[in-house]
Motif scaffolding. Structure first.
Motif, PDB file in Angstrom:
ATOM      1  N   VAL A 136      45.341  29.290  18.007  1.00 57.47           N
ATOM      2  CA  VAL A 136      45.409  28.011  17.298  1.00 57.47           C
ATOM      3  C   VAL A 136      44.241  27.874  16.333  1.00 57.47           C
ATOM      4  O   VAL A 136      44.411  27.476  15.169  1.00 57.47           O
ATOM      5  CB  VAL A 136      45.418  26.836  18.301  1.00 57.47           C
ATOM      6  N   MET A 137      43.032  28.211  16.784  1.00 56.96           N
ATOM      7  CA  MET A 137      41.859  28.101  15.923  1.00 56.96           C
ATOM      8  C   MET A 137      41.965  29.042  14.723  1.00 56.96           C
ATOM      9  O   MET A 137      41.638  28.664  13.588  1.00 56.96           O
ATOM     10  CB  MET A 137      40.582  28.413  16.720  1.00 56.96           C
ATOM     11  N   ASP A 138      42.437  30.259  14.954  1.00 62.51           N
ATOM     12  CA  ASP A 138      42.541  31.236  13.858  1.00 62.51           C
ATOM     13  C   ASP A 138      43.543  30.783  12.807  1.00 62.51           C
ATOM     14  O   ASP A 138      43.282  30.869  11.599  1.00 62.51           O
ATOM     15  CB  ASP A 138      42.962  32.606  14.410  1.00 62.51           C
ATOM     16  N   VAL A 139      44.695  30.300  13.262  1.00 60.19           N
ATOM     17  CA  VAL A 139      45.740  29.855  12.322  1.00 60.19           C
ATOM     18  C   VAL A 139      45.259  28.656  11.518  1.00 60.19           C
ATOM     19  O   VAL A 139      45.455  28.589  10.291  1.00 60.19           O
ATOM     20  CB  VAL A 139      47.035  29.521  13.091  1.00 60.19           C
ATOM     21  N   LEU A 140      44.614  27.726  12.173  1.00 56.22           N
ATOM     22  CA  LEU A 140      44.162  26.523  11.478  1.00 56.22           C
ATOM     23  C   LEU A 140      43.022  26.835  10.512  1.00 56.22           C
ATOM     24  O   LEU A 140      42.978  26.279   9.404  1.00 56.22           O
ATOM     25  CB  LEU A 140      43.723  25.467  12.489  1.00 56.22           C
ATOM     26  N   GLU A 141      42.133  27.721  10.915  1.00 56.54           N
ATOM     27  CA  GLU A 141      41.040  28.084  10.018  1.00 56.54           C
ATOM     28  C   GLU A 141      41.586  28.707   8.735  1.00 56.54           C
ATOM     29  O   GLU A 141      41.136  28.392   7.629  1.00 56.54           O
ATOM     30  CB  GLU A 141      40.079  29.049  10.700  1.00 56.54           C
ATOM     31  N   ARG A 178      33.508  26.281  13.253  1.00 51.99           N
ATOM     32  CA  ARG A 178      33.649  27.420  12.343  1.00 51.99           C
ATOM     33  C   ARG A 178      33.314  26.965  10.920  1.00 51.99           C
ATOM     34  O   ARG A 178      33.571  25.810  10.555  1.00 51.99           O
ATOM     35  CB  ARG A 178      35.066  27.970  12.408  1.00 51.99           C
ATOM     36  N   PRO A 179      32.777  27.860  10.105  1.00 54.42           N
ATOM     37  CA  PRO A 179      32.424  27.468   8.723  1.00 54.42           C
ATOM     38  C   PRO A 179      33.596  26.868   7.953  1.00 54.42           C
ATOM     39  O   PRO A 179      33.429  25.877   7.243  1.00 54.42           O
ATOM     40  CB  PRO A 179      31.951  28.785   8.100  1.00 54.42           C
ATOM     41  N   GLY A 180      34.784  27.452   8.104  1.00 53.70           N
ATOM     42  CA  GLY A 180      35.945  26.921   7.394  1.00 53.70           C
ATOM     43  C   GLY A 180      36.262  25.501   7.792  1.00 53.70           C
ATOM     44  O   GLY A 180      36.606  24.661   6.942  1.00 53.70           O
ATOM     45  N   PHE A 181      36.143  25.205   9.075  1.00 48.08           N
ATOM     46  CA  PHE A 181      36.392  23.855   9.557  1.00 48.08           C
ATOM     47  C   PHE A 181      35.350  22.878   9.013  1.00 48.08           C
ATOM     48  O   PHE A 181      35.667  21.763   8.593  1.00 48.08           O
ATOM     49  CB  PHE A 181      36.369  23.808  11.087  1.00 48.08           C
ATOM     50  N   GLU A 182      34.094  23.284   9.056  1.00 44.95           N
ATOM     51  CA  GLU A 182      33.013  22.398   8.623  1.00 44.95           C
ATOM     52  C   GLU A 182      33.093  22.108   7.126  1.00 44.95           C
ATOM     53  O   GLU A 182      32.868  20.973   6.693  1.00 44.95           O
ATOM     54  CB  GLU A 182      31.670  23.011   8.985  1.00 44.95           C
ATOM     55  N   HIS A 183      33.437  23.118   6.323  1.00 46.05           N
ATOM     56  CA  HIS A 183      33.547  22.901   4.885  1.00 46.05           C
ATOM     57  C   HIS A 183      34.718  21.968   4.561  1.00 46.05           C
ATOM     58  O   HIS A 183      34.602  21.076   3.712  1.00 46.05           O
ATOM     59  CB  HIS A 183      33.725  24.239   4.161  1.00 46.05           C
ATOM     60  N   TYR A 184      35.827  22.176   5.254  1.00 48.46           N
ATOM     61  CA  TYR A 184      37.000  21.322   5.038  1.00 48.46           C
ATOM     62  C   TYR A 184      36.696  19.884   5.448  1.00 48.46           C
ATOM     63  O   TYR A 184      36.987  18.932   4.710  1.00 48.46           O
ATOM     64  CB  TYR A 184      38.179  21.883   5.834  1.00 48.46           C
ATOM     65  N   SER A 186      33.828  18.409   5.630  1.00 48.53           N
ATOM     66  CA  SER A 186      32.861  17.791   4.725  1.00 48.53           C
ATOM     67  C   SER A 186      33.546  17.266   3.472  1.00 48.53           C
ATOM     68  O   SER A 186      33.136  16.237   2.917  1.00 48.53           O
ATOM     69  CB  SER A 186      31.756  18.782   4.352  1.00 48.53           C
ATOM     70  N   ARG A 187      34.615  17.926   3.030  1.00 51.46           N
ATOM     71  CA  ARG A 187      35.344  17.477   1.842  1.00 51.46           C
ATOM     72  C   ARG A 187      36.158  16.224   2.142  1.00 51.46           C
ATOM     73  O   ARG A 187      36.061  15.224   1.430  1.00 51.46           O
ATOM     74  CB  ARG A 187      36.279  18.583   1.330  1.00 51.46           C
ATOM     75  N   VAL A 188      36.976  16.276   3.196  1.00 51.18           N
ATOM     76  CA  VAL A 188      37.879  15.154   3.442  1.00 51.18           C
ATOM     77  C   VAL A 188      37.135  13.928   3.968  1.00 51.18           C
ATOM     78  O   VAL A 188      37.521  12.784   3.676  1.00 51.18           O
ATOM     79  CB  VAL A 188      39.034  15.551   4.390  1.00 51.18           C
ATOM     80  N   SER A 189      36.079  14.127   4.738  1.00 49.12           N
ATOM     81  CA  SER A 189      35.348  12.983   5.294  1.00 49.12           C
ATOM     82  C   SER A 189      34.502  12.270   4.244  1.00 49.12           C
ATOM     83  O   SER A 189      34.030  11.155   4.487  1.00 49.12           O
ATOM     84  CB  SER A 189      34.460  13.423   6.453  1.00 49.12           C
ATOM     85  N   ALA A 190      34.324  12.899   3.075  1.00 47.68           N
ATOM     86  CA  ALA A 190      33.557  12.272   1.994  1.00 47.68           C
ATOM     87  C   ALA A 190      34.425  11.372   1.117  1.00 47.68           C
ATOM     88  O   ALA A 190      33.908  10.700   0.218  1.00 47.68           O
ATOM     89  CB  ALA A 190      32.895  13.345   1.132  1.00 47.68           C
ATOM     90  N   ARG A 191      35.712  11.321   1.392  1.00 47.40           N
ATOM     91  CA  ARG A 191      36.588  10.456   0.600  1.00 47.40           C
ATOM     92  C   ARG A 191      36.219   8.997   0.837  1.00 47.40           C
ATOM     93  O   ARG A 191      35.893   8.592   1.972  1.00 47.40           O
ATOM     94  CB  ARG A 191      38.055  10.708   0.970  1.00 47.40           C
ATOM     95  N   PRO A 192      36.251   8.170  -0.207  1.00 44.93           N
ATOM     96  CA  PRO A 192      35.882   6.759  -0.043  1.00 44.93           C
ATOM     97  C   PRO A 192      36.649   6.049   1.063  1.00 44.93           C
ATOM     98  O   PRO A 192      36.075   5.252   1.808  1.00 44.93           O
ATOM     99  CB  PRO A 192      36.185   6.160  -1.420  1.00 44.93           C
ATOM    100  N   ALA A 193      37.946   6.331   1.194  1.00 46.81           N
ATOM    101  CA  ALA A 193      38.742   5.676   2.234  1.00 46.81           C
ATOM    102  C   ALA A 193      38.284   6.086   3.624  1.00 46.81           C
ATOM    103  O   ALA A 193      38.281   5.267   4.553  1.00 46.81           O
ATOM    104  CB  ALA A 193      40.222   5.991   2.056  1.00 46.81           C
ATOM    105  N   ALA A 194      37.898   7.351   3.795  1.00 48.51           N
ATOM    106  CA  ALA A 194      37.422   7.824   5.094  1.00 48.51           C
ATOM    107  C   ALA A 194      36.111   7.144   5.455  1.00 48.51           C
ATOM    108  O   ALA A 194      35.906   6.714   6.599  1.00 48.51           O
ATOM    109  CB  ALA A 194      37.249   9.341   5.072  1.00 48.51           C
ATOM    110  N   ILE A 195      35.220   7.022   4.487  1.00 50.73           N
ATOM    111  CA  ILE A 195      33.929   6.370   4.718  1.00 50.73           C
ATOM    112  C   ILE A 195      34.136   4.890   5.037  1.00 50.73           C
ATOM    113  O   ILE A 195      33.525   4.330   5.961  1.00 50.73           O
ATOM    114  CB  ILE A 195      33.021   6.550   3.493  1.00 50.73           C
ATOM    115  N   ARG A 196      35.026   4.261   4.282  1.00 48.25           N
ATOM    116  CA  ARG A 196      35.304   2.841   4.481  1.00 48.25           C
ATOM    117  C   ARG A 196      35.917   2.590   5.857  1.00 48.25           C
ATOM    118  O   ARG A 196      35.519   1.656   6.572  1.00 48.25           O
ATOM    119  CB  ARG A 196      36.241   2.366   3.373  1.00 48.25           C
TER     120      ARG A 196
END
Length: 212
Positions: A136-141, A178-184, A186-196
């Motif tokens: 599961v982790m490999d496929v999602l990464e 995993r680096p791929g998870f953390e980079h992803y 960091s991108r989606v959690s920085a969206r204004p709606a996510a922060i709000r």
């Protein structure tokens, strides 16, 4: 219109945070009803909405939807003008549903079993819908490393649902950092709606709640 009223049932310490993020991405008006575990969540009034006595749930006009992934999918289609789901004739509709429900099925099950300390015996892996945690982790990464979002350049409700699972999972140790998870994330959690959305729910936490 009154018949189209959108009501959101939640608790700030629940998967309702995912739906809150989805609602903030949509930017549509909604009413929030806060419920407490063991009391109002199990009261007859709410059991009429969700017999499971769990949150989140929404009521849109006369339509009730429970289960977080289903809520996200429903809202994306109900407010299709926002563009959080591919159109029915769009080739991305298939991948959109694939990753939305991959997270609701294999990822949720694998992460929950890990949290409980359950390891599937090798001879029983074929009985599990997700096979192995590592698979599961490999496929999602691989999926989150293919582009900016799960559908390439197009942010969707699938990113809300998958992203939230990755964020929560890495925070609480049920998903590997995993680096791929953390980079992803960091991108989606920085969206204004996510922060709000995070700020709204953080402000609703009990004063003595432990924040990690």
């Amino acid at each position: 219109m009154p018949n189209d009223r959108l009501t959101f049932y939640t608790n700030p310490m629940s998967r309702g945070r995912i739906v809150r993020w989805m609602l903030e991405e949509l930017g549509v008006p909604y009413q929030t009803v806060l419920l407490d575990y063991g009391t109002t969540m199990k009261a007859p009034e709410y059991l009429a909405i969700n017999p499971m006595g769990k949150v989140p749930a929404i009521q849109h006009g006369q339509t009730v939807v429970t289960e977080t992934a289903a809520i996200c999918a429903y809202l994306a289609d109900a407010f299709s003008q926002v563009g959080l789901a591919p159109a029915p004739d769009d080739r991305l509709r298939g991948p959109y549903f694939r990753w939305l429900f991959f997270a609701a099925g294999p990822l949720e099950a694998a992460a929950s079993n890990k949290a409980m300390g359950f390891v599937v015996p090798p001879e029983r892996e074929k009985m599990m819908g997700y096979g192995t945690y590592a698979a599961v982790m490999d496929v999602l990464e691989d999926a989150v490393e293919q582009g900016e979002y799960l559908l390439g350049d197009n942010f969707s409700a699938a990113d809300v649902y998958v992203g939230a699972h990755l964020g929560f999972g890495m925070q609480f140790g049920t998903i590997e950092r995993r680096p791929g998870f953390e980079h992803y994330w960091s991108r989606v959690s920085a969206r204004p709606a996510a922060i709000r959305a995070k700020q709204i729910d953080d402000d609703l936490l009990p004063k003595d709640a432990t924040k990690t």
